[in-house]
Design an enzyme around this catalytic site. Structure first.
Site, short mmCIF file in Angstrom:
data_model
loop_
_atom_site.label_atom_id
_atom_site.label_comp_id
_atom_site.label_asym_id
_atom_site.label_seq_id
_atom_site.Cartn_x
_atom_site.Cartn_y
_atom_site.Cartn_z
N PRO A 155 32.49 45.98 40.18
CA PRO A 155 31.65 44.83 39.82
C PRO A 155 32.33 43.89 38.82
CG PRO A 155 30.36 46.84 39.87
CD PRO A 155 31.79 47.26 39.99
N TYR A 156 33.07 44.46 37.87
CA TYR A 156 33.79 43.63 36.90
C TYR A 156 34.89 42.82 37.59
CZ TYR A 156 36.97 42.57 33.01
OH TYR A 156 37.79 41.94 32.12
N ALA A 157 35.68 43.47 38.44
CA ALA A 157 36.74 42.78 39.16
C ALA A 157 36.17 41.70 40.07
CB ALA A 157 37.58 43.77 39.96
N SER A 159 33.54 39.91 39.50
CA SER A 159 33.20 38.76 38.66
C SER A 159 34.45 37.97 38.30
CB SER A 159 32.46 39.23 37.40
OG SER A 159 33.34 39.85 36.47
#
Length: 247
Positions: A155-157, A159
Site C-alpha cells: 500500500p505504501y509503494a 501511494s
C-alpha cells in the site's frame, strides 16, 4: 528595531520535524535559504529546528497542519509568503508508512496512507504550481521500494507510485515557468520511521542489500534534495534513486 533581511530564496519543507525533513531543512538553511518547517504533530520538534537554524545565522519559521487539508496548506503557503516575501522551493517530505501484507491490511489504514501520501502530495503540489517564483523547484518524495518490491510495503509503494506519476506530469505541465519538478526516491534510511517495528536482524539484512553495505542517512538524502533545490536546474521531470545502489 532589528532589520531582518529579505532572503534570496525561500523553501517550505513539509514533514520538516521528521528525520529526513529535518535534515533537508537544516541543509537548505546552510545554503542561505529561509525555511518554513512544516509539522503535523510535533510542534516542539519544529520549534527546536527553527531555533537551531536561527542559532546558525539562518531564517526559519514553523507551521503546523494536515498536508491533505487544502485550507491548512493554503494558510501555510500564505505564512511563508508573509514571513519571507515569496516561495521558491517546496520539498515535500511528509508521508506515512504503515506496513502490512496486502491480504491483511485493513481498508481504513489503506485509505489513511493514500490520503496523506497521495492527496497530500496533490494538495501541496497544486499550491506550489500556482505560487512558486521562476527559478523554483518542487521536490517530492517517493521510495526505492517501488523497485525493491519488498513484502508488506504494497500500500505504501502504491501511494508513492502515484506520487511519481504526478511528479513527472506536473514537470511537463509547468512548461515555460522555469520551475523544475522532481522526486527523490530514498532507499532504507536510518530514521525513527524506518526502525519502528524492525528487529536488529532485519535492519542488518536490509542494510546489506546495497553495495555500500549500510543504511542511508538523512544527510545523504538532504544532499540530493539540496542539489535539486539549487544547482540542479537541468534535472527536471525525473525520479532520483538515492539508495546506495540497492536497485
Amino acid at each position: 528595531m532589528t532589520h531582518i533581511p529579505i532572503p534570496s530564496r525561500v523553501a517550505i519543507v513539509t514533514g520538516g520535524s521528521g528525520g529526513i525533513g529535518r535534515a533537508v531543512a537544516e541543509r537548505l538553511a546552510r545554503d542561505g535559504v529561509a525555511v518554513l518547517v512544516h509539522y503535523s504533530g510535533s510542534a516542539d520538534k519544529a520549534k527546536e529546528i527553527v531555533e537551531s537554524i536561527a542559532a546558525g545565522g539562518g531564517q526559519a519559521t514553523a507551521f503546523g497542519g494536515d498536508v491533505a487539508d487544502a485550507d491548512a496548506m493554503a494558510a501555510m503557503f500564505r505564512h511563508a509568503t508573509d514571513a519571507f516575501g515569496g516561495i521558491d522551493v517546496v520539498a515535500h517530505t511528509a508521508g506515512i508508512m504503515p506496513l502490512a501484507p496486502i491480504a491483511q491490511m485493513d481498508l481504513d489504514t489503506f485509505d489513511r496512507i493514500q490520503r496523506t501520501n497521495v492527496r497530500g502530495t496533490f494538495v501541496v503540489n497544486q499550491l506550489a504550481a500556482r505560487q512558486l517564483r521562476p527559478g523554483g523547484a518542487i521536490i517530492n518524495f517517493s521510495t526505492s521500494v517501488t523497485r525493491l518490491q519488498m513484502p508488506t510495503y504494497g500500500p505504501y509503494a502504491a501511494s508513492k507510485g502515484a506520487v511519481e506519476a504526478m511528479t513527472l506530469i506536473l514537470a511537463r505541465e509547468l512548461r515555460g515557468r522555469d520551475i523544475t519538478v522532481n522526486a527523490v526516491a530514498p532507499g532504507p534510511t536510518a530514521t525513527p520511521l524506518f526502525f519502528e517495528g524492525k528487529t536488529e536482524q532485519v535492519i542488518n539484512h536490509i542494510a546489506s542489500l546495497n553495495p555500500m553495505e549500510r543504511l542511508g542517512t538523512p544527510d545523504d538524502i538532504a544532499e540530493v534534495t539540496a542539489f535539486l533545490a539549487g544547482p540542479g536546474r537541468w534535472v527536471n521531470g525525473q525520479v532520483l534513486y538515492a539508495n546506495g545502489g540497492a536497485a
